[in-house]
Design a protein around this motif. Structure first.
Motif, short mmCIF file in Angstrom:
data_model
loop_
_atom_site.label_atom_id
_atom_site.label_comp_id
_atom_site.label_asym_id
_atom_site.label_seq_id
_atom_site.Cartn_x
_atom_site.Cartn_y
_atom_site.Cartn_z
N PRO B 449 -16.81 -3.55 -14.47
CA PRO B 449 -16.01 -4.10 -13.35
C PRO B 449 -14.57 -4.41 -13.74
O PRO B 449 -13.68 -4.37 -12.90
CB PRO B 449 -16.75 -5.39 -12.99
CG PRO B 449 -18.12 -5.24 -13.52
CD PRO B 449 -18.01 -4.38 -14.72
N PHE B 452 -12.04 -1.81 -12.89
CA PHE B 452 -11.65 -1.80 -11.49
C PHE B 452 -10.79 -2.99 -11.12
O PHE B 452 -9.91 -2.91 -10.26
CB PHE B 452 -12.89 -1.68 -10.61
CG PHE B 452 -13.66 -0.42 -10.88
CD1 PHE B 452 -14.90 -0.44 -11.49
CD2 PHE B 452 -13.10 0.82 -10.58
CE1 PHE B 452 -15.58 0.73 -11.78
CE2 PHE B 452 -13.77 1.99 -10.86
CZ PHE B 452 -15.01 1.95 -11.46
N ALA B 456 -7.18 -2.70 -9.47
CA ALA B 456 -6.88 -3.42 -8.23
C ALA B 456 -5.67 -4.32 -8.38
O ALA B 456 -5.16 -4.84 -7.40
CB ALA B 456 -8.09 -4.24 -7.79
N PHE B 472 -15.88 -8.78 -8.50
CA PHE B 472 -16.01 -8.17 -9.83
C PHE B 472 -15.94 -9.21 -10.93
O PHE B 472 -16.56 -9.05 -11.98
CB PHE B 472 -14.95 -7.09 -10.02
CG PHE B 472 -15.27 -5.81 -9.30
CD1 PHE B 472 -14.26 -4.94 -8.92
CD2 PHE B 472 -16.57 -5.46 -8.99
CE1 PHE B 472 -14.54 -3.76 -8.26
CE2 PHE B 472 -16.86 -4.29 -8.32
CZ PHE B 472 -15.85 -3.43 -7.95
N LEU C 26 -14.22 8.69 -5.34
CA LEU C 26 -13.65 7.62 -6.16
C LEU C 26 -12.16 7.84 -6.33
O LEU C 26 -11.41 6.91 -6.52
CB LEU C 26 -14.32 7.60 -7.55
CG LEU C 26 -15.76 7.10 -7.63
CD1 LEU C 26 -16.25 7.16 -9.06
CD2 LEU C 26 -15.86 5.66 -7.15
N ASP C 30 -9.14 4.01 -2.51
CA ASP C 30 -9.86 2.92 -1.86
C ASP C 30 -9.61 1.65 -2.67
O ASP C 30 -9.69 1.65 -3.87
CB ASP C 30 -11.36 3.28 -1.86
CG ASP C 30 -12.15 2.33 -0.99
OD1 ASP C 30 -11.55 1.40 -0.44
OD2 ASP C 30 -13.36 2.54 -0.87
N SER C 32 -10.78 -1.36 -3.75
CA SER C 32 -11.38 -2.01 -4.91
C SER C 32 -11.72 -1.08 -6.05
O SER C 32 -12.05 -1.54 -7.11
CB SER C 32 -12.63 -2.78 -4.52
OG SER C 32 -12.97 -2.55 -3.21
N TRP C 33 -11.65 0.22 -5.84
CA TRP C 33 -12.04 1.12 -6.91
C TRP C 33 -10.85 1.81 -7.54
O TRP C 33 -10.99 2.51 -8.53
CB TRP C 33 -13.00 2.18 -6.40
CG TRP C 33 -14.26 1.58 -5.88
CD1 TRP C 33 -14.58 1.34 -4.59
CD2 TRP C 33 -15.37 1.12 -6.66
NE1 TRP C 33 -15.82 0.76 -4.50
CE2 TRP C 33 -16.32 0.62 -5.75
CE3 TRP C 33 -15.65 1.07 -8.02
CZ2 TRP C 33 -17.53 0.07 -6.16
CZ3 TRP C 33 -16.86 0.54 -8.44
CH2 TRP C 33 -17.79 0.04 -7.51
N ASN C 34 -9.68 1.65 -6.95
CA ASN C 34 -8.53 2.39 -7.44
C ASN C 34 -7.27 1.56 -7.18
O ASN C 34 -7.34 0.44 -6.68
CB ASN C 34 -8.45 3.74 -6.73
CG ASN C 34 -7.77 4.78 -7.61
OD1 ASN C 34 -7.01 4.44 -8.52
ND2 ASN C 34 -8.02 6.03 -7.33
N ASN C 51 -5.47 9.81 -10.85
CA ASN C 51 -6.65 10.47 -10.29
C ASN C 51 -6.98 11.74 -11.06
O ASN C 51 -8.13 12.01 -11.38
CB ASN C 51 -6.44 10.78 -8.81
CG ASN C 51 -6.51 9.53 -7.96
OD1 ASN C 51 -7.08 8.53 -8.37
ND2 ASN C 51 -5.93 9.58 -6.78
N THR C 58 -13.69 12.21 -16.67
CA THR C 58 -15.08 12.14 -16.19
C THR C 58 -15.80 13.45 -16.49
O THR C 58 -16.95 13.43 -16.96
CB THR C 58 -15.11 11.87 -14.68
OG1 THR C 58 -14.34 10.72 -14.40
CG2 THR C 58 -16.55 11.63 -14.20
#
Lengths: 53, 535, 393
Positions: B449, B452, B456, B472, C26, C30, C32-34, C51, C58
């Motif tokens: 977490p 992220f 954020a 998180f 991902l 968005d 909270s993820w990026n 990205n 990945t």
């Protein structure tokens, strides 16, 4: 690599080190130790000798 | 799956010689590499829990937004001392403990080359640890305002401003540095001079190679750290202006000096681990190490490269463009020798006959999770993107994947691997497996977490945070507590193993190769009094 | 068991497939993820680089991990696999297997990612080309000062989250810890050259949606630039540990259409002029005390505490302090060294006590000094006028 090439160690034929050889080894060790220690100290002190131009 | 009993009979040599004094005096004055190795490991384990307790307090505060448990001043002390303790009082002593125990055994030497220096190197550590943590206690009595509160990076001018906690930290770092240098000198001299006849450098076990490079890095960079903190001390008390622009100095000078040490330091923490992992993977794959020479050259390459990439730790400080480009590209280059290491680890497993006892579990966990650290490190090297990552939780997550999944789990791999050799007993495989799985799951729960959170927009080193970071942080704290308490299983398992357990054979694990597995478990107090000859 | 093995293999492959399907989503910004939604060219560039990089690593991770998992399943003792003995590549094919990944990594590092990175860096560092205006940011413990040199505006921006929200006595507002009293206002679509410095320790100015983060270093001027493409309110924080309230010095920027920006500039100028005017008139004691109380709460209480009790030993108490209850000025009306007025105006070297003459107006300084001398049990009874402060500068 050691695992592939090495056989189990032979103890029987290896003689003890002679006192002269031992002394040689100790001397080399001491000398190398001093060289490394002085190098470390030297790097530390060199910082105080260098001034911005 | 279980450790198949060995079919070779170990050749245990020499009669068992008792140490000539007992009790406390024995431990204070011992020059025996096994005793000193044991002391290093014990010290490291204790400090690991001390540092862990500190960060659990931090995570407890971060469980929810708002200030619940402590004031920001105390929070700042905890995070900095946590890092100093984990790096200097847990990871480095553990690695040195491995070196002490294993290097003489692996190279067929009767002991380290400089046994008395070995003793001093260890005994400098407890006073240093005390100096680091004493300010906390003094503050309770109203003396001073607590321990160092600038983070472990000690950036000026904040550290010039700080209270006596900074001075305590500076002295502690000086002492820790001397201890590391003494240990490094000993390791280099031992490896160069005391190898058994027939053991050429290219037959040196990889663990020894890893430590050889580490020792040179320490000698090259610890003096620079010592210089930097001495300059900090004189800026604080003796009127120098090294880091004060008003006096003609530059705060960024401190960052350059600190990170010149700081970057090699992370490889100092990791190289011994990279040295021991191949041994473990090879043993439990029942297959020789793949790419020995490639790994040796990679260690050397990483060692050399590590000294010329330091500024990637402060890309936002306003470096000139050529510097930014140089440091970016040189940092990325390290991914190449590191990739060689990963390739060799996987190639060692490939077409082997694997079994998954606890050491192998930890080794596999290490490879996967440290791989994530390396990949996120590659991403951090990008200067433009770094503007978003720098001093955010993305970095915190990255270096914990590197130093916990890499460093700490690597140490645990080594402990589980060699503990039966050291103690003569097998540890509980069940407890080991519980420890592994709880650690891996809770570790990811704690730190994934945080990637992220960083993306954020959450900065580092803040005791309180805005509302978009709540979920998180809560997950991370839960993970942290499970992670912390799971380590008690490890401590218990180790302690139980020291006390007793199934008798371990000389070879301990089915696929072991190397000189140390030809000694008894435990080895005699004085081993290799007559050096073996390597063919 | 063959069935179990096959099941594991298929489960593993499906899981990998699922991950691969999820990865592109991902990559979309968005929250909270990026990274948060970018509103400047640099932020957009950075997001794209990030990205791409994420996809690359990945894929690398899945490929290597996939090989590992396959090996762990197939090459294990419990299924009877016999160990091989090779220790290096033999034959051309194996050399290719060893060297091709290396070459791919080189390509990824220096061509695929390396070339866009080069352009991004050059772009990010180009602060001067076609800059339309300058914003000067000064970091201080623990607030920001913003200056618009071309418009003659300068003001402080302090966190406005109430203390009670932080200590959990009140419910937290929507912009908890990301709200200030005087935000930055900038015009949309104009390239703003941002200059940064600090008065005490290193701070870092960071607004994630701008993709901009630059250190504010005492004694030096750093630069960066931004061109905000959409109107809106953008929030960030200090990103370099700077002491106890490092987590409490947010950055808030209002980006508005150019005409609104110009209107705001005029309005701010008037507002600041009005505040400065106070230094020529004579203030009553009550006026000074009222204004001083406000300023004390905002500027001084963080360290010296709301009741002036201080935080021993770092932040001295003002209640009963020798300095605060000492003489105001010398007999000739000049500044006395190490006196109360000296401290407030010039700070104390080597501590966190800064020189407030740089950030407060004459009226504000006179008010807070008067307030401190007549509060917390201090009963000096005297007061000082803004005009006197002005003469001491």
């Amino acid at each position: 690599m050691i695992a592939a090439e090495q056989k189990s160690p032979e103890q029987v034929d290896s003689p003890d080190y002679s006192p002269a050889e031992l002394e040689q080894r100790r001397a080399t060790s001491r000398r190398l130790a001093w060289v490394l220690g002085v190098t470390a100290l030297g790097i530390y002190l060199a910082g105080f000798l260098y001034y911005r131009p | 799956m279980s450790t198949a009993p060995s079919i070779d009979h170990g050749t245990s040599h020499g009669h068992h010689v008792e140490p000539y004094q007992g009790g406390v005096l024995r431990w204070l004055t011992t020059t025996n590499h096994k005793d000193i190795g044991t002391m290093y490991m014990t010290f490291a384990l204790i400090m690991f829990f001390v540092g862990g307790a500190m960060i659990l307090a931090v995570r407890a505060e971060l469980f929810q937004p708002g200030l619940q448990l402590m004031q920001p001043e105390f929070f700042n002390q905890l995070i900095g001392v946590h890092a100093l303790v984990m790096i200097f009082a847990a990871l480095m002593p553990a690695a040195t403990g491995f070196a002490n125990w294993q290097i003489p055994l692996m190279i067929g030497a009767p002991d380290m080359a400089l046994p008395r220096i070995n003793n001093w190197g260890f005994w400098l550590l407890p006073p240093a640890a005390l100096l680091l943590t004493l300010p906390f206690i003094l503050a309770l009595f109203g003396i001073g305002d607590g321990a160092v509160n600038t983070g472990w990076t000690l950036y000026a001018p904040l550290s010039v401003q700080g209270g006596m906690g900074v001075d305590f930290a500076i002295f502690s770092i000086h002492i820790l540095g001397v201890s590391s240098i003494l240990g490094s000198i000993n390791i280099i001299v031992t490896i160069f001079n005391l190898r058994a006849p027939g053991m050429t450098m290219m037959k040196l076990p990889l663990f020894a190679w890893g430590w050889l490079i580490t020792a040179f890095l320490l000698i090259a960079t610890i003096p620079v750290l010592a210089g930097a903190v001495t300059m900090l001390l004189t800026d604080r008390h003796f009127g120098t202006q090294f880091f004060n622009a008003a006096g003609g100095g530059d705060p960024i000078l401190f960052q350059h000096l600190f990170w010149f040490f700081g970057h090699p330091e992370v490889y100092i923490l990791l190289l011994p681990i990279w040295g021991l992992i191949p041994h473990v993977v090879s043993t439990f794959s029942r297959k020789p190490i793949y790419g020995y020479k490639a790994q040796v050259y990679s260690f050397i390459a990483i060692g050399v490269l590590s000294v010329i990439v330091w500024a990637h730790h402060f890309f936002t400080a306003g470096l000139p463009v050529p510097a930014l480009l140089y440091f970016m590209y040189s940092t990325m280059f390290i991914s190449l020798p590191l990739a060689v290491l990963f390739f060799c680890w996987v190639a060692t497993m490939w077409r082997g006959a694997m079994s998954f006892e606890t050491p192998m579990l930890f080794a596999q966990g290490f490879i996967v999770l440290f791989g994530m650290a390396g990949l996120t490190g590659l991403v951090l090297a990008d200067v433009a993107a770094d503007a978003q990552y720098h001093h955010s939780y993305f970095v915190v997550a990255h270096f914990h994947y590197a130093l916990f999944a890499g460093g700490i789990m690597g140490v645990m791999t080594g402990v589980y691997y060699w503990l039966p050799k050291w103690t003569g007993h097998m540890f509980s495989e069940t407890l080991g497996k519980w420890h592994f799985w709880l650690t891996v799951v809770s570790f990811n729960l704690t730190f994934m977490p945080q990637f992220f959170l960083g993306l954020a927009g959450m900065p580092r080193r803040i005791p309180d945070y805005a509302l978009q970071f709540v979920e998180f942080n809560a997950i991370s704290t839960v993970g942290a507590f499970i992670l912390g308490f799971s380590q008690l299983i490890f401590a218990y398992n180790v302690w139980k193993c020291v006390k007793g357990g199934t008798k371990a054979t000389d070879k301990v694990w089915e696929g072991t190769e190397g000189l140390e597995w030809n000694l008894s478990s435990p080895p005699p107090h004085h081993s290799w009094e007559v050096q073996p000859v390597i063919k | 068991m063959k069935i179990l093995r096959r099941f594991c293999l298929w489960a593993g492959i499906s899981f990998l497939g699922l991950l691969l399907a999820v990865v592109p989503s991902l990559a979309r910004a968005d929250y909270s993820w990026n990274f948060p939604r970018p509103v400047t060219p640099i932020a957009r560039d950075t997001l794209e680089i990030h990205n791409h990089f994420m996809i690359v690593i990945t894929v690398l991770f899945l490929v290597v991990f996939g090989i590992m998992v396959y090996s762990m399943l197939k090459h294990r003792k419990s299924v009877g696999h016999q160990p091989a003995r090779f220790t290096g590549p033999t034959g051309t094919v194996q050399w290719l297997w060893a060297l091709v990944p290396f070459a791919i990594l080189l390509f990824i590092d220096y061509i695929l990612m390396g070339i866009p990175a080069y352009h991004a860096v050059l772009d990010m560092e180009d602060t001067r080309t076609k800059a339309d205006m300058v914003l000067k940011v000064t970091g201080m413990q623990w607030k920001w000062q913003y200056e618009y040199p071309e418009s003659g505006i300068k003001y402080l921006s302090t966190t406005s989250t109430p203390r009670d929200q932080i200590t959990n006595k009140e419910a937290k507002g929507e912009h908890y810890l990301l709200e200030v009293d005087n935000p930055v206002v900038l015009p949309v679509g104009k390239k703003v050259r941002v200059l940064l410095t600090s008065t005490d320790v290193i701070h870092t100015w960071w607004v994630p949606q701008f993709g901009v983060k630059r250190d504010a270093i005492p004694g030096f001027l750093r630069e960066t630039w931004l061109k905000i493409e959409e109107p809106g309110i953008y929030r960030g924080q200090c990103a370099e540990l700077c002491g106890k309230d490092h987590g409490f010095m947010p950055v808030v920027v209002h980006a508005v259409p150019e005409n609104e920006y110009l209107a705001w500039v005029d309005q701010k100028k008037t507002q600041l002029a009005a505040a400065a005017v106070g230094s020529d008139k004579t203030w009553s004691k009550d006026e000074l005390l009222a204004a001083g109380k406000d300023i004390y709460a905002k500027q001084c209480a963080a360290c010296h505490q709301p009741e002036g009790q201080g935080l021993a030993p770092v932040f001295p108490a003002l209640a009963g302090s020798k300095i605060v209850t000492g003489p105001l000025l010398s007999a000739e009306g000049k500044l006395l060294k190490d006196s109360h007025v000296d401290r407030v105006l010039n700070g104390k070297e080597g501590t966190a006590m800064q020189a407030f003459k740089n950030t407060l107006t004459d009226a504000e300084l006179a008010a807070v000094i008067t307030f401190e001398r007549n509060s917390f049990g201090n009963k000096k009874g005297d007061l000082i006028q803004p005009a006197q402060i002005k003469s001491l500068r």
